[in-house]
Enzyme design. Structure first.
Site, PDB file in Angstrom:
ATOM      1  CE  LYS A   1      23.571 -38.184  29.767  1.00  0.00           C
ATOM      2  NZ  LYS A   1      23.300 -36.743  29.797  1.00  0.00           N
TER       3      LYS A   1
ATOM      4  CG  ASP B   1      27.633 -33.660  22.855  1.00  0.00           C
ATOM      5  OD1 ASP B   1      28.364 -34.317  23.628  1.00  0.00           O
ATOM      6  OD2 ASP B   1      26.416 -33.484  23.063  1.00  0.00           O
TER       7      ASP B   1
ATOM      8  CE1 TYR C   1      19.418 -36.542  25.239  1.00  0.00           C
ATOM      9  CE2 TYR C   1      19.923 -34.221  25.599  1.00  0.00           C
ATOM     10  CZ  TYR C   1      19.253 -35.386  25.970  1.00  0.00           C
ATOM     11  OH  TYR C   1      18.433 -35.370  27.072  1.00  0.00           O
TER      12      TYR C   1
ATOM     13  NE  ARG D   1      22.315 -13.951  39.120  1.00  0.00           N
ATOM     14  CZ  ARG D   1      22.700 -12.767  38.646  1.00  0.00           C
ATOM     15  NH1 ARG D   1      23.309 -12.692  37.473  1.00  0.00           N
ATOM     16  NH2 ARG D   1      22.469 -11.663  39.325  1.00  0.00           N
TER      17      ARG D   1
END
Length: 394
Positions: free
Chosen positions: A210, A185, A120, A66
């Protein structure tokens, strides 16, 4: 820089993040699936734990997955190289990356965020719903300078915007924001077509799910920035457990060598399809930067290196016509997401932007008849044949 150092972008997509391969004696990226790492020297382990929890990029001992993973760190170095930043911090999704950034702003005392729509749908929802504890104010790009407050922590923009492909002038936004950091973004553009950090943006956000991954088989998100800004992002990631899984990091890294080729081919296909859609009687309007039909289209010639592979188009028949097209495609896949090697079509008002209220969708041009097409690398004539028959051609 030595004569052997790759400088061309296409070469760097192939070799970035592989600097340690020779010393490891490998040719393909290794996958480290360890969840924990032995601590033979407690003092070294304690110092490593403190360093990683504080946001340091590496330590003598990774301690626990982690906090740090070598496979993840490798793709982070690659993406920082491609975006022209000192650092990159990878997360389990694009939304996890955005959430971490907003959390870091909150921890540093920020209370207010300026946001330019459209973006988005889930990003919009996260910012508007109050979950992050930040006051999100939605403004137009030319209103930013007059809306900055003493507690403004961040300016958020997406360009090209999802789903209307509006372009936002990054340099102008950075200038208007002054000392307030700007996050861009840049998912639709990828570093092949746009590098926001070189235009003054403090953070570059990607849904790496993407085009960066490119094959529809990995969920990931990244933030590229300076090393100073990366430390708080790693702190939030360690605290929230949002680290990208090493298998996802491997798949993401594996996709990068073909990134430039994929984007160039898909973009060439998109240009042809956008032109043909413009002349189709079922289509009311086509949104594509290469046609000059989106806001600030001229930025394609300056801010970007090409118009990209996303197209939005509005049908005369509204929702019913859009639903019919999605039900009728055979080669093209009716599905959300974008940037894959195969072509995808989706309905923003009913899917990706469904979380927004109708008034917001309408104000940002997301109508019932709007479809978004993510063009892939198939032969363009096959794609057009499928799309044309779905639009009612016989």
């Amino acid at each position: 820089m030595s004569a052997s150092t790759p400088t061309a972008f296409e070469t760097r997509t192939v070799h970035a993040g592989r600097e340690d391969f020779a010393s490891l004696g490998v040719h393909a990226p290794p996958i480290d699936l360890s969840t924990t790492y032995p601590v033979a020297d407690l003092d070294v382990g304690t110092a490593s734990f403190d360093a990683l929890v504080a946001g340091q990029a590496t330590a003598a001992n990774p301690i626990y997955a982690r906090l740090h993973n070598p496979t993840v760190a490798r793709v982070e170095r690659a993406l920082a190289d491609l975006e022209g930043t000192e650092a990159c911090v990878a997360y389990g999704s694009g939304m996890a990356a955005l959430t971490a950034l907003l959390g870091a702003m909150r921890l540093q005392g920020g209370r207010h965020v300026l946001v330019v729509r459209p973006l988005y749908g889930t990003s919009d929802h996260l910012l508007a719903c109050g979950l992050t504890g930040l006051d999100a104010e939605f403004v137009k790009a030319d209103e930013i300078a007059g809306k900055i407050r003493d507690d403004t922590a961040l300016v958020v923009i997406e360009t090209p915007a999802n789903p209307t492909l509006d372009l936002v002038d990054i340099r102008a936004v950075v200038a208007a924001a002054g000392n307030v950091p700007v996050v861009v973004d840049s998912t639709f553009a990828t570093p092949v077509l746009q590098q926001p950090a070189l235009l003054g943006a403090r953070y570059v956000l990607h849904s790496a799910t993407k085009a960066l991954g490119g094959h529809g088989d990995v969920i990931a998100g990244v933030l590229c920035c300076s090393e100073v800004d990366a430390a708080p992002l790693r702190q939030v990631r360690a605290a929230t457990g949002a680290l990208l899984h090493p298998l996802g990091a491997y798949l993401l890294h594996r996709g990068l060598p073909t990134l430039a080729l994929r984007v160039e081919r898909a973009q060439a296909n998109a240009g042809v399809i956008a032109e043909r859609l413009t002349n189709h009687p079922a289509v009311a309007k086509v949104f594509y930067p290469g046609l000059g039909t989106v806001r600030n289209s001229d930025l394609v010639k300056t801010q970007m290196r090409g118009p990209g592979c996303l197209i939005a188009f509005e049908l005369h028949g509204g929702h019913a016509a859009a639903a019919q097209v999605m039900a009728s495609v055979k080669l093209i896949t009716p599905a959300v997401s974008l940037g894959s090697v195969d072509t995808l079509i989706q309905h923003p008002a009913g899917l990706t932007h469904r979380v927004l209220d109708e008034a917001t969708r309408t104000a940002t041009g997301i109508t019932a008849g709007l479809l978004r097409l993510s063009v892939g690398i198939e032969h363009v004539d096959d794609l057009w044949r499928d799309l044309a028959q779905a639009l009612g051609d016989v």
